[in-house]
Design a protein around this motif. Sequence first.
Motif, PDB file in Angstrom:
ATOM      1  N   VAL A 357       0.812  -1.167   0.032  1.00  0.00           N
ATOM      2  CA  VAL A 357      -0.089  -0.056  -0.022  1.00  0.00           C
ATOM      3  C   VAL A 357       0.849   1.176  -0.160  1.00  0.00           C
ATOM      4  O   VAL A 357       1.688   1.455   0.775  1.00  0.00           O
ATOM      5  N   PHE A 358       0.758   2.125  -0.792  1.00  0.00           N
ATOM      6  CA  PHE A 358       1.301   3.327  -0.921  1.00  0.00           C
ATOM      7  C   PHE A 358       0.969   4.545  -0.368  1.00  0.00           C
ATOM      8  O   PHE A 358       0.614   5.494  -0.734  1.00  0.00           O
ATOM      9  N   ARG A 366       3.848  10.206  -2.186  1.00  0.00           N
ATOM     10  CA  ARG A 366       4.255  10.669  -3.661  1.00  0.00           C
ATOM     11  C   ARG A 366       5.640  10.010  -4.105  1.00  0.00           C
ATOM     12  O   ARG A 366       6.337  10.033  -3.295  1.00  0.00           O
ATOM     13  N   PHE A 367       5.652   9.960  -5.154  1.00  0.00           N
ATOM     14  CA  PHE A 367       6.774   9.293  -6.220  1.00  0.00           C
ATOM     15  C   PHE A 367       7.073  10.459  -6.984  1.00  0.00           C
ATOM     16  O   PHE A 367       6.309  11.129  -7.704  1.00  0.00           O
ATOM     17  N   SER A 398      -5.417   9.133 -10.607  1.00  0.00           N
ATOM     18  CA  SER A 398      -4.892  10.333 -10.228  1.00  0.00           C
ATOM     19  C   SER A 398      -3.930  11.021 -11.245  1.00  0.00           C
ATOM     20  O   SER A 398      -4.328  10.676 -12.609  1.00  0.00           O
ATOM     21  N   ASN A 399      -3.422  12.013 -11.015  1.00  0.00           N
ATOM     22  CA  ASN A 399      -2.717  12.787 -12.175  1.00  0.00           C
ATOM     23  C   ASN A 399      -1.278  11.759 -12.348  1.00  0.00           C
ATOM     24  O   ASN A 399      -0.265  12.505 -12.766  1.00  0.00           O
ATOM     25  N   SER A 400      -1.051  10.697 -11.791  1.00  0.00           N
ATOM     26  CA  SER A 400       0.344  10.002 -12.207  1.00  0.00           C
ATOM     27  C   SER A 400       0.471   9.779 -13.591  1.00  0.00           C
ATOM     28  O   SER A 400      -0.538   9.220 -14.300  1.00  0.00           O
ATOM     29  N   HIS A 401       1.477  10.251 -14.006  1.00  0.00           N
ATOM     30  CA  HIS A 401       1.882  10.356 -15.267  1.00  0.00           C
ATOM     31  C   HIS A 401       3.618  10.157 -15.524  1.00  0.00           C
ATOM     32  O   HIS A 401       4.124  10.577 -14.448  1.00  0.00           O
ATOM     33  N   MET A 493       1.179   9.973  -7.096  1.00  0.00           N
ATOM     34  CA  MET A 493       0.885   9.648  -5.499  1.00  0.00           C
ATOM     35  C   MET A 493      -0.288   8.511  -5.427  1.00  0.00           C
ATOM     36  O   MET A 493      -1.064   8.555  -6.151  1.00  0.00           O
ATOM     37  N   GLY A 494      -0.072   7.880  -4.348  1.00  0.00           N
ATOM     38  CA  GLY A 494      -1.168   7.011  -3.699  1.00  0.00           C
ATOM     39  C   GLY A 494      -0.956   5.542  -4.632  1.00  0.00           C
ATOM     40  O   GLY A 494      -1.797   4.815  -4.350  1.00  0.00           O
TER      41      GLY A 494
END
Length: 509
Positions: A357-358, A366-367, A398-401, A493-494
């Motif tokens: 779990v992140f 956040r990465f 999310s906005n992970s990209h 994130m997440g």
Amino acid sequence: MKLSTKHANQQSVMLQDFTGGLNVSCTENLIADNELAEVINMEIDSNSKLLRTVQGTDTLYTTNEYTFKSAAFDILNSALILFTEDNKILATKDFSEVKEVGTLTGTGEVITAMWEDGLLIASGGKLQYAKGIEDVETIETSPEHCNGVYIRSGRVLVFDDTDQVLFSGVGDETNWTQDTNDPSSSLFAQIGYKVGGHIMGMVNMSKDILFIKSNGMVFRLENEYPDWRISELGRNIFCKGTASYCNIINNVLIMSDIALQSIQTTQEYGDMKPTNIGSKVASKIANLPSNTKLRYVPPLNQVWCIGENGYVLVLDCNTNAFFQRQFNDVAVDVLSINNDVYVIKESAICKLNAGDVFYDADEPLRFKVRMKTRMADYQYLIKRLTICVTPLQYMYVSNSHFDIGTIKVPLPHLVPSSYINDNKQYIFRNSEPLPYRNNKNIYTRASDKVADSFEPIYNSKFNKQQLQNLETIRKTKRVVYRSPNIRISGVGMGEPFILNFIQADVAEV
């Protein structure tokens, strides 16, 4: 008409190996192909050797009454010993009760050592003895200033504010009386006669003990009394703080203001050799505070350099590469208990989540990652991009990209799955059903075509069937992008995932 050969040099470029880790010693176009210009909350997966997000945490205990500064585990009594900023000593076995068991006799760095029925504690004052969740005993006959503690050949070793190491009597932590006619009585040794400086720490190195001094000198104690020998190991090996060193099997790491020295056994020049292994992250080391703790974490085979505000510089001992963690709360210590990793926060005790779990402190982590910038003699032309990941557990939209140049490629996501039972619609998170509540941001952690099946998966408390593991998913995007240099980065994130590869069809034009 003959077809043009303008793009005859097109090639498929795959980015997959990042075992070189973080390198901030030069500009991002000069680092190696397997190195990273920036990486936060990502590390190398121990099984696949691919880049992945770090494990999040589960909070086990929180408090508003105390502020923790360090911790130790009493393996003999299966008790966690906690030390607070106001020098209180707490103990617990299962977090159902955290009991105050004493007060530290000093205000310095807390060092512990396993001894007979519990833990010996040195904090700058008199030596103390903790036995599980019982009240801590102060050894009144011990020296006035015990800045560190170590066990060797049935004796307890402590060092004072100068350059003296004091040995207890054999098998007796209360015997500190010296008697020249009794070789089993208390002893003392002076480390670095007339060279100045004081002892900052002592650590085991194979069968010897290393003493780290404030003047940048390291000494070595060999053999046993009366045949012991104290010799100089090296100079200009400075130590940042009183906890900025640790032992890794037969190696010792010592962090200075700008370097991380590794001292290891070798067959050259007296069988010990210091080497700077932190040159690629010298600027990161320089930014760490003077109270930085170095902690070896065996389950991860990593060394954590614990800084400020939740920041941790991580050395992966499998690849000798550096990575970075950023917790949502301030982390002060880390320790391993029964192959689990416990993170001590200022006001909480957490455990790394084995379920990938992140999250940390109930907030998404956040990465951030930035790879080598590719520079062409003329220009690069990118025609097609593919990002392949293995999602871990559930995933949020999310906005992970990832950004390749100015092209934004969203992180591939799983298809949402749900089922209807008792006139309620459910979705899956961590193998447990959650009411739908019109929240379209939670995705199933499985890829077993849940939505296409009419068989109940979680129908009652008696049905505990687990969903299957996730599959590799990828996203391909056809583009026409031309630039003399290509910067590749990712943020999010997440969402826990393993980055399998980034692939691009590229021609230099």
